[in-house]
Motif scaffolding. Sequence first.
Motif, short mmCIF file in Angstrom:
data_model
loop_
_atom_site.label_atom_id
_atom_site.label_comp_id
_atom_site.label_asym_id
_atom_site.label_seq_id
_atom_site.Cartn_x
_atom_site.Cartn_y
_atom_site.Cartn_z
N VAL A 48 45.77 -6.89 11.62
CA VAL A 48 46.19 -5.85 10.68
C VAL A 48 47.14 -6.43 9.62
N SER B 133 45.72 -0.13 16.97
CA SER B 133 44.85 -0.28 18.14
C SER B 133 43.41 0.16 17.87
N VAL C 58 51.06 5.98 14.07
CA VAL C 58 52.19 5.26 13.46
C VAL C 58 51.64 4.45 12.29
N ASN C 59 52.23 4.66 11.12
CA ASN C 59 51.91 3.82 9.97
C ASN C 59 52.91 2.67 9.95
N LEU C 60 52.41 1.46 10.13
CA LEU C 60 53.32 0.31 10.26
C LEU C 60 54.13 0.07 9.01
N THR D 265 36.85 -3.85 15.88
CA THR D 265 37.56 -4.26 17.10
C THR D 265 36.54 -4.46 18.20
N PHE E 160 48.23 -6.74 4.53
CA PHE E 160 49.48 -6.49 3.81
C PHE E 160 49.89 -7.67 2.95
N LEU F 25 47.16 3.99 12.29
CA LEU F 25 47.36 4.83 11.11
C LEU F 25 46.31 5.93 11.02
N SER F 26 45.16 5.69 11.61
CA SER F 26 44.01 6.56 11.39
C SER F 26 43.87 7.62 12.48
N ASN G 264 38.12 -0.85 10.82
CA ASN G 264 38.50 -0.54 12.20
C ASN G 264 37.84 -1.49 13.19
C1 LIG Z 1 40.72 -4.59 12.22
S1 LIG Z 1 41.42 -3.27 13.16
C2 LIG Z 1 42.22 -4.19 14.44
C3 LIG Z 1 42.10 -3.50 15.77
C4 LIG Z 1 42.67 -4.30 16.94
N1 LIG Z 1 44.08 -4.53 16.79
C5 LIG Z 1 41.92 -5.59 17.11
O1 LIG Z 1 42.47 -6.65 16.80
O2 LIG Z 1 40.78 -5.58 17.56
C6 LIG Z 1 42.75 -2.83 12.08
C7 LIG Z 1 43.36 -1.48 12.40
O3 LIG Z 1 44.58 -1.39 11.67
C8 LIG Z 1 44.76 -0.06 11.29
N2 LIG Z 1 45.73 -0.05 10.18
C9 LIG Z 1 45.56 -0.44 8.90
N3 LIG Z 1 46.68 -0.28 8.18
C10 LIG Z 1 47.61 0.23 9.05
C11 LIG Z 1 48.97 0.63 8.92
N4 LIG Z 1 49.60 0.56 7.77
N5 LIG Z 1 49.60 1.11 10.02
C12 LIG Z 1 48.96 1.22 11.21
N6 LIG Z 1 47.67 0.85 11.40
C13 LIG Z 1 47.01 0.37 10.32
C14 LIG Z 1 43.37 0.41 10.92
O4 LIG Z 1 43.28 1.84 10.98
C15 LIG Z 1 42.52 -0.29 11.98
O5 LIG Z 1 42.28 0.55 13.07
#
Ligand SMILES: C[S@@+](CC[C@H](N)C(=O)[O-])C[C@H]1O[C@@H](n2cnc3c(N)ncnc32)[C@H](O)[C@@H]1O
Length: 221
Positions: free
Chosen positions: A164, A59, A144-146, A22, A168, A91-92, A20
Amino acid sequence: MQAEPFQGLHRKAVEAMTTNETSFFRDFHPFEALKKFVLPDLLALRSAERTLNIWCAASSSGQEPYSLGMLIRENFPQLLSWKLRILATDLSTEVLARAREGRYSQLEVNRGLPANLLVKYFQKQGCDWYLRDEIRRMVDFQIVNLSNAWPALPPVDIVMIRNVLIYFGIETKKEILAKVRRVLKPDGYLFLGGAETTFSIDESFERVQFERATCYRIRRT
Ligand SMILES: C[S@@+](CC[C@H](N)C(=O)[O-])C[C@H]1O[C@@H](n2cnc3c(N)ncnc32)[C@H](O)[C@@H]1O
């Protein structure tokens, strides 16, 4: 009753595997590009409809969408009388709960947040800093799960999916970028993380450089 495919232990396992990490105004340059080029452009383009939709996907604990909220309030106060929506999703459930609360530790506010914005938009209570309602109210948080089906979204002017896509595989990246292409307005802007690109994944996007920031736009054929 049929079990939901993404609940309980499964959800917790996925959440534990993702980072997480950020910070406020992370990487600085994308926010400069938003301030100097992207938002002025969209302000002119949307001046008749006075509607602007921004989506921060993944986010985390809210620093990214709240940075946008502060940037807008500081530099484009006229947008506050528009139909402005900043949607922030993740997602969390845990990070979303933290984000909604708008409570940050000293360490978190020390990372990337200019002192004048800390003083102006946060209130100290005990060891923590609480974001004031005027910024908190600017952002809607949703789960939302991407990598699953996305909810219906209005056409979006700015999509931020930063740090993020790196989690993947190539096929999922392709699917996500194809879905971004469908929600992003033809003249909208996409921001990815510094280590992420559309290059060799989805050639319908082209790279646009604004000083030291990179963003992506849908290629016009
Ligand atoms: C490294 S943080 C990035 C936060 C912010 N976007 C930034 O750049 O500072 C990654 C975030 O992606 C979320 N995440 C991971 N897999 C995801 C998915 N399948 N759908 C939505 N969010 C996801 C995690 O819960 C985490 O909060």
